[in-house]
Design an enzyme around this catalytic site. Structure first.
Site, PDB file in Angstrom:
ATOM      1  N   THR A  68       0.887  -1.383   0.172  1.00 10.04           N
ATOM      2  CA  THR A  68       0.564   0.366   0.240  1.00 10.04           C
ATOM      3  C   THR A  68       0.808   1.559  -0.048  1.00 10.04           C
ATOM      4  O   THR A  68       0.859   2.465  -0.102  1.00 10.04           O
ATOM      5  CB  THR A  68      -0.764  -0.252   1.163  1.00 10.04           C
ATOM      6  N   GLY A  69       2.175   1.125   0.151  1.00  8.25           N
ATOM      7  CA  GLY A  69       3.455   2.045   0.071  1.00  8.25           C
ATOM      8  C   GLY A  69       3.256   2.542  -1.213  1.00  8.25           C
ATOM      9  O   GLY A  69       2.752   1.848  -2.357  1.00  8.25           O
ATOM     10  N   VAL A  71       6.473   2.186  -3.099  1.00  2.23           N
ATOM     11  CA  VAL A  71       7.254   1.184  -3.972  1.00  2.23           C
ATOM     12  C   VAL A  71       6.008   0.147  -3.480  1.00  2.23           C
ATOM     13  O   VAL A  71       5.960  -0.696  -5.416  1.00  2.23           O
ATOM     14  CB  VAL A  71       8.146   0.955  -3.074  1.00  2.23           C
ATOM     15  N   ARG A  96      -4.087  -1.943  10.347  1.00  2.00           N
ATOM     16  CA  ARG A  96      -4.858  -1.064   9.726  1.00  2.00           C
ATOM     17  C   ARG A  96      -4.921  -1.484   8.395  1.00  2.00           C
ATOM     18  O   ARG A  96      -5.685  -1.372   8.070  1.00  2.00           O
ATOM     19  CB  ARG A  96      -3.648   0.249  10.331  1.00  2.00           C
ATOM     20  N   SER A  97      -3.818  -2.266   7.492  1.00  2.00           N
ATOM     21  CA  SER A  97      -4.665  -2.447   5.723  1.00  2.00           C
ATOM     22  C   SER A  97      -5.158  -3.445   5.866  1.00  2.00           C
ATOM     23  O   SER A  97      -5.582  -3.466   4.800  1.00  2.00           O
ATOM     24  CB  SER A  97      -2.753  -2.260   5.561  1.00  2.00           C
ATOM     25  N   CYS A 185      18.020   3.875  -4.638  1.00  2.00           N
ATOM     26  CA  CYS A 185      17.850   4.155  -5.969  1.00  2.00           C
ATOM     27  C   CYS A 185      18.865   5.171  -6.381  1.00  2.00           C
ATOM     28  O   CYS A 185      18.726   4.853  -7.338  1.00  2.00           O
ATOM     29  CB  CYS A 185      16.065   5.149  -5.673  1.00  2.00           C
ATOM     30  N   GLN A 212      17.486  15.051  -5.666  1.00  2.00           N
ATOM     31  CA  GLN A 212      16.530  13.695  -5.851  1.00  2.00           C
ATOM     32  C   GLN A 212      15.295  14.672  -5.477  1.00  2.00           C
ATOM     33  O   GLN A 212      15.104  15.257  -4.412  1.00  2.00           O
ATOM     34  CB  GLN A 212      17.522  13.096  -4.176  1.00  2.00           C
ATOM     35  N   GLY A 216      11.562   9.790  -2.791  1.00  2.00           N
ATOM     36  CA  GLY A 216      12.199   9.091  -2.447  1.00  2.00           C
ATOM     37  C   GLY A 216      12.490   8.913  -0.500  1.00  2.00           C
ATOM     38  O   GLY A 216      12.950   8.352   0.402  1.00  2.00           O
ATOM     39  N   ARG A 293      18.221  17.312  -1.861  1.00  2.00           N
ATOM     40  CA  ARG A 293      16.770  17.364  -1.867  1.00  2.00           C
ATOM     41  C   ARG A 293      16.690  18.295  -2.946  1.00  2.00           C
ATOM     42  O   ARG A 293      16.355  19.469  -2.784  1.00  2.00           O
ATOM     43  CB  ARG A 293      15.750  16.924  -0.488  1.00  2.00           C
ATOM     44  N   HIS A 300      14.584  10.846 -10.378  1.00  2.00           N
ATOM     45  CA  HIS A 300      15.900  11.642  -9.535  1.00  2.00           C
ATOM     46  C   HIS A 300      16.747  11.817 -10.634  1.00  2.00           C
ATOM     47  O   HIS A 300      16.900  11.550 -11.531  1.00  2.00           O
ATOM     48  CB  HIS A 300      16.552  10.785  -8.965  1.00  2.00           C
TER      49      HIS A 300
END
Length: 396
Positions: A68-69, A71, A96-97, A185, A212, A216, A293, A300
């Site tokens: 669910t994130g 990546v 929770r998920s 990455c 970046q 990230g 950043r 990136h």
């Protein structure tokens, strides 16, 4: 039906098809100083001689922890559009998920609360979780005939017994492995350009400055950039709030990613050094990185200067990059055509351009600019191609 590992199968895997408990992005600040051997990737050296079945089942039970994130979502997307044979897809998450329904090409999938025993029912498990979670559970999942585990965190990258892999560079290191680490990455994107040039000219030193994206720092980072930009443009605030980043990111650049080390570099910067040495088998190569950043969303970019062992031929460099898998040469300055985050976003290939001989190193140096999607080539795509290579070699 069985298939057998071949050069053609490996080529298909590399070129592919189509252009709290859990971290939301599979990238974390899990901090320790690596204790890698001076001989380089020992996991590669040992696993390349190990034996495994050469037969290959046609479809695989695939598990994703942390889907669910940012990546994790991209891992699902890569599996959907590439040639990975998925018999079934299971998604594991936090309490929770658990119970959420996710629509995929493989059917609707209900998120299950993570459990080691459940994950062990899969053939391959992709981890897009924090380093601490991976350190606690990854080896347990793969133990005693369990599935192959491909980990996106930093937990195992610098351990000698775990291969650290960019499939276009060191696919042989996956042979016989039960746990494979996905690189940072920044490293993964940069090495797509550096490796073809190393094969031509030999790399002696690398100086890298990175630009970046907010991605990230995961979905929270992207959300903070978006909401912060909106708050400033609407006149609600003069300077955006910051919770994820060290300072407000909108209309700013921050020369600070991850924790500062005793040598003055940040952990993010040192990852490029440590990981380049291990993946490329170059324990003595000098790599200096400054990581910054910037307020872009998810791709990136890197400005790279290389000192080489052999004299540089720019035409030969362009040809090598144009023919390299996973690389898109964009180098037509007369028409203002060069790598940019805007064009690299959502693309599997890393854009490489602005090739020129280095003024500093002369005939023994080259400058270039690279842009790559941090969530794809820098994370999810690399992990899925690792799985494809291991499927092609009969290691799943």
């Amino acid at each position: 039906m069985t298939r057998f590992f071949s050069a053609a199968a490996l080529s298909l895997a590399l070129y592919g098809g189509g252009g709290g408990m859990f971290s939301n992005h599979g990238v974390d600040a899990f901090s320790f100083v690596p204790k890698t051997s001076s001989r380089g990737n020992l996991a590669c050296m040992s696993s390349s001689s190990s034996s495994s079945s050469s037969s290959l089942q046609m479809a695989y039970k695939v598990g994703i922890v942390g889907a669910t994130g940012a990546v994790g979502k991209e891992i699902v997307g890569c599996l959907e559009r590439r040639n990975f044979d998925v018999e079934s897809l299971r998604i594991f998450g936090s309490e929770r998920s658990a119970g959420k329904n996710i629509e995929t090409k493989f059917g609707d999938v209900t998120v299950e609360q993570f459990n080691v025993d459940l994950a062990r029912e899969c053939d391959v498990v992709f981890l897009a979780v924090s380093g601490s979670f991976a350190l606690e559970h990854a080896e347990k999942i793969g133990a005693d005939g369990g599935p192959v585990v491909i980990d996106n965190s930093s937990a195992f990258r610098y351990m000698d017994h775990v291969p650290l892999v960019v499939p276009e560079i060191n696919p042989e290191c996956t042979k016989g492995a039960k746990l494979v680490a996905n690189p940072n990455c920044t490293t993964a994107i940069g090495l797509m350009a550096l490796w073809p040039l190393h094969k031509l000219f030999g790399i002696k030193k690398v100086i890298m400055s990175t630009y970046q994206a907010a991605s990230g720092a995961g979905q929270e980072g992207m959300d903070e950039l978006r909401s912060g930009t909106q708050s400033v443009l609407s006149g609600e605030r003069e300077v955006a709030e910051n919770k994820v980043f060290a300072h407000p990111l909108p209309f700013n650049v921050i020369p600070h990613i991850d924790a500062f080390q005793e040598n003055g570099y940040t952990k993010e910067e040192m990852k490029v050094t440590w990981e380049t040495r291990k993946i490329c088998g170059l324990p003595d190569v000098d790599v200096s990185c400054t990581a910054v950043r910037i307020p872009t969303y998810r791709a990136h970019s890197e400005a790279i200067t290389i000192e080489t062992e052999k004299p540089v031929d720019i035409a030969a460099a362009r040809e090598a990059l144009a023919n390299a898998p996973g690389v898109k040469l964009i180098d037509d300055t007369a028409n203002m055509d060069y790598p940019m985050p805007l064009t690299a976003t959502g693309q599997d290939d890393v854009e490489v351009g602005r090739l020129r001989k280095s003024i500093v190193f002369g005939d023994y140096g080259i400058d270039l600019f690279v842009s790559g999607d941090q969530l794809l080539r820098g994370a999810a795509l690399n992990a899925v191609i690792i799985g494809e290579v291991m499927a092609a070699s009969g290691d799943l």
